[in-house]
Design a protein around this motif. Sequence first.
Motif, PDB file in Angstrom:
ATOM      1  N   GLY A  65       0.808  -1.204   0.000  1.00  0.00           N
ATOM      2  CA  GLY A  65       0.000   0.000   0.000  1.00  0.00           C
ATOM      3  C   GLY A  65       0.841   1.254   0.000  1.00  0.00           C
ATOM      4  O   GLY A  65       0.430   2.290  -0.545  1.00  0.00           O
ATOM      5  N   ILE A  66       2.028   1.190   0.579  1.00  0.00           N
ATOM      6  CA  ILE A  66       2.917   2.350   0.558  1.00  0.00           C
ATOM      7  C   ILE A  66       3.454   2.572  -0.856  1.00  0.00           C
ATOM      8  O   ILE A  66       3.579   3.718  -1.312  1.00  0.00           O
ATOM      9  N   THR A  67       3.762   1.480  -1.572  1.00  0.00           N
ATOM     10  CA  THR A  67       4.187   1.615  -2.965  1.00  0.00           C
ATOM     11  C   THR A  67       3.158   2.411  -3.757  1.00  0.00           C
ATOM     12  O   THR A  67       3.508   3.299  -4.541  1.00  0.00           O
ATOM     13  N   ASP A 123      -7.048  11.141   0.634  1.00  0.00           N
ATOM     14  CA  ASP A 123      -8.197  11.066   1.532  1.00  0.00           C
ATOM     15  C   ASP A 123      -8.567   9.598   1.701  1.00  0.00           C
ATOM     16  O   ASP A 123      -8.002   8.713   1.064  1.00  0.00           O
ATOM     17  N   ARG A 124      -9.530   9.344   2.572  1.00  0.00           N
ATOM     18  CA  ARG A 124      -9.875   7.959   2.893  1.00  0.00           C
ATOM     19  C   ARG A 124     -10.514   7.232   1.716  1.00  0.00           C
ATOM     20  O   ARG A 124     -10.249   6.046   1.496  1.00  0.00           O
ATOM     21  N   ASP A 125     -11.335   7.914   0.944  1.00  0.00           N
ATOM     22  CA  ASP A 125     -11.957   7.261  -0.209  1.00  0.00           C
ATOM     23  C   ASP A 125     -10.900   6.816  -1.221  1.00  0.00           C
ATOM     24  O   ASP A 125     -10.992   5.723  -1.790  1.00  0.00           O
ATOM     25  N   THR A 126      -9.903   7.665  -1.462  1.00  0.00           N
ATOM     26  CA  THR A 126      -8.833   7.306  -2.384  1.00  0.00           C
ATOM     27  C   THR A 126      -8.035   6.123  -1.852  1.00  0.00           C
ATOM     28  O   THR A 126      -7.620   5.241  -2.619  1.00  0.00           O
ATOM     29  N   MET A 127      -7.839   6.090  -0.537  1.00  0.00           N
ATOM     30  CA  MET A 127      -7.116   4.978   0.068  1.00  0.00           C
ATOM     31  C   MET A 127      -7.906   3.675  -0.081  1.00  0.00           C
ATOM     32  O   MET A 127      -7.336   2.633  -0.412  1.00  0.00           O
ATOM     33  N   ARG A 128      -9.199   3.726   0.126  1.00  0.00           N
ATOM     34  CA  ARG A 128     -10.027   2.529  -0.066  1.00  0.00           C
ATOM     35  C   ARG A 128      -9.930   2.040  -1.505  1.00  0.00           C
ATOM     36  O   ARG A 128      -9.761   0.841  -1.765  1.00  0.00           O
ATOM     37  N   ALA A 129     -10.022   2.960  -2.440  1.00  0.00           N
ATOM     38  CA  ALA A 129      -9.926   2.594  -3.854  1.00  0.00           C
ATOM     39  C   ALA A 129      -8.550   2.005  -4.161  1.00  0.00           C
ATOM     40  O   ALA A 129      -8.430   1.048  -4.940  1.00  0.00           O
ATOM     41  N   GLY A 130      -7.507   2.557  -3.549  1.00  0.00           N
ATOM     42  CA  GLY A 130      -6.158   2.052  -3.768  1.00  0.00           C
ATOM     43  C   GLY A 130      -5.981   0.632  -3.278  1.00  0.00           C
ATOM     44  O   GLY A 130      -5.308  -0.182  -3.930  1.00  0.00           O
ATOM     45  N   MET A 131      -6.574   0.311  -2.115  1.00  0.00           N
ATOM     46  CA  MET A 131      -6.464  -1.052  -1.593  1.00  0.00           C
ATOM     47  C   MET A 131      -7.136  -2.050  -2.533  1.00  0.00           C
ATOM     48  O   MET A 131      -6.603  -3.127  -2.817  1.00  0.00           O
ATOM     49  N   ARG A 132      -8.281  -1.685  -3.047  1.00  0.00           N
ATOM     50  CA  ARG A 132      -8.977  -2.575  -3.988  1.00  0.00           C
ATOM     51  C   ARG A 132      -8.206  -2.683  -5.306  1.00  0.00           C
ATOM     52  O   ARG A 132      -8.122  -3.750  -5.906  1.00  0.00           O
ATOM     53  N   MET A 133      -7.652  -1.576  -5.747  1.00  0.00           N
ATOM     54  CA  MET A 133      -6.877  -1.572  -6.983  1.00  0.00           C
ATOM     55  C   MET A 133      -5.692  -2.525  -6.871  1.00  0.00           C
ATOM     56  O   MET A 133      -5.428  -3.333  -7.774  1.00  0.00           O
ATOM     57  N   GLY A 134      -4.963  -2.438  -5.769  1.00  0.00           N
ATOM     58  CA  GLY A 134      -3.820  -3.318  -5.574  1.00  0.00           C
ATOM     59  C   GLY A 134      -4.233  -4.773  -5.485  1.00  0.00           C
ATOM     60  O   GLY A 134      -3.590  -5.659  -6.060  1.00  0.00           O
ATOM     61  N   ALA A 135      -5.313  -5.033  -4.766  1.00  0.00           N
ATOM     62  CA  ALA A 135      -5.766  -6.416  -4.578  1.00  0.00           C
ATOM     63  C   ALA A 135      -6.224  -7.047  -5.882  1.00  0.00           C
ATOM     64  O   ALA A 135      -6.092  -8.266  -6.072  1.00  0.00           O
ATOM     65  N   PRO A 153      -3.343  -8.380   4.434  1.00  0.00           N
ATOM     66  CA  PRO A 153      -3.821  -7.215   5.180  1.00  0.00           C
ATOM     67  C   PRO A 153      -3.628  -7.379   6.692  1.00  0.00           C
ATOM     68  O   PRO A 153      -3.388  -8.482   7.193  1.00  0.00           O
ATOM     69  N   SER A 154      -3.738  -6.265   7.406  1.00  0.00           N
ATOM     70  CA  SER A 154      -3.736  -6.257   8.875  1.00  0.00           C
ATOM     71  C   SER A 154      -5.124  -5.848   9.343  1.00  0.00           C
ATOM     72  O   SER A 154      -5.646  -4.816   8.902  1.00  0.00           O
ATOM     73  N   PHE A 155      -5.697  -6.627  10.239  1.00  0.00           N
ATOM     74  CA  PHE A 155      -7.093  -6.422  10.587  1.00  0.00           C
ATOM     75  C   PHE A 155      -7.343  -5.059  11.235  1.00  0.00           C
ATOM     76  O   PHE A 155      -8.364  -4.413  10.951  1.00  0.00           O
ATOM     77  N   ASP A 156      -6.442  -4.579  12.084  1.00  0.00           N
ATOM     78  CA  ASP A 156      -6.689  -3.292  12.729  1.00  0.00           C
ATOM     79  C   ASP A 156      -6.782  -2.172  11.693  1.00  0.00           C
ATOM     80  O   ASP A 156      -7.633  -1.280  11.801  1.00  0.00           O
ATOM     81  N   GLU A 157      -5.937  -2.224  10.672  1.00  0.00           N
ATOM     82  CA  GLU A 157      -5.979  -1.212   9.621  1.00  0.00           C
ATOM     83  C   GLU A 157      -7.240  -1.340   8.773  1.00  0.00           C
ATOM     84  O   GLU A 157      -7.871  -0.337   8.421  1.00  0.00           O
ATOM     85  N   GLU A 158      -7.608  -2.574   8.448  1.00  0.00           N
ATOM     86  CA  GLU A 158      -8.801  -2.798   7.630  1.00  0.00           C
ATOM     87  C   GLU A 158     -10.066  -2.393   8.388  1.00  0.00           C
ATOM     88  O   GLU A 158     -11.010  -1.853   7.798  1.00  0.00           O
ATOM     89  N   SER A 159     -10.078  -2.651   9.682  1.00  0.00           N
ATOM     90  CA  SER A 159     -11.221  -2.249  10.507  1.00  0.00           C
ATOM     91  C   SER A 159     -11.364  -0.734  10.532  1.00  0.00           C
ATOM     92  O   SER A 159     -12.469  -0.183  10.409  1.00  0.00           O
TER      93      SER A 159
END
Length: 305
Positions: free
Chosen positions: A132-134, A173-185, A193-199
């Motif tokens: 996710g940092i990449t 922003d948070r919406d962009t971060m959510r989209a980024g996680m799905r994009m990478g996956a 993933p780490s559950f605390d971050e995903e929560s």
Amino acid sequence: MTGSFLSIGECMVELSDAGNGLYRRGFAGDTFNTAWYARRLLPAEWTISYGSCIGTDAVSAEMCAFMAGEGIDTTALRRLESRTVGLYMISLDAGERSFSYWRGQSAARMLTEDRVWLRGILSERDIVYFSGITLAILSSRGRDRLCDALAEARRGGAQIAFDTNLRPRLWEDRDTMRAGMRMGAKVADVVLPSFDEESWLFGDATPADTIARYRDCGARIVAVKDGGRALTLWDSGGPRSLPAIMVQDFVDTTAAGDSFAAAFLAGLASGKNPDAAGRSAMELAAKVIQFRGALVPGIFQGGTS
């Protein structure tokens, strides 16, 4: 057994807390840490490469020399005259870490600007690892370019692994971060993933919610880390939990997830099933957090589990 492992992202100058107000300089970064641990876990016949951009200044040269000295292939590094490498400082409070960053001129932010070079370093790899940092350090267009190139490498036979590894301050922003996680996956075979971050990001109530999201994105294996609690695994055999490894006196959680990723992927590459790979990964991470800093060579004396 031969193979090629490429970890792609950003390596930085690290200032880690050595106690008594002193800091130790090193070179680290989430995806580089994973490459460093993978080098010690995979056979010598494997090539472990790091893909990124660095500058042409002295500290960039020192970073490159450090990587080579640690057994990391540096031919996937691109040098940019107008840039340098970033720096971060780790502060610790009862073993928990916080970060301060200086990365405005980081060459790694230009990772996807030369698409021919990018496709070239991704070609003919057995495993490609990113995080996710990449994604976070890139522009929106850069994220698209990287994921397109990763998808192409996947079609060419590479196993793609993605550690979600959230750093909220790096995202718009948070919406962009959510989209980024799905994009990478969506371009990954393995998601870590780490559950605390995903929560926090998605509002997941249980690791099953995390698994469902990344399964629906197309992952074949999902391993949900949860700090000192059980690891939740999912693959074609369904979900199951592996009991936590208790650590009484952890010192520094830096690189816990990075070392976990290295051991998990090395285990899979060596023919272990996901459960055995998960146990090896948990064992290594449990050792790493008992020492200061991201890279802990001492734990490999006498071999690893």
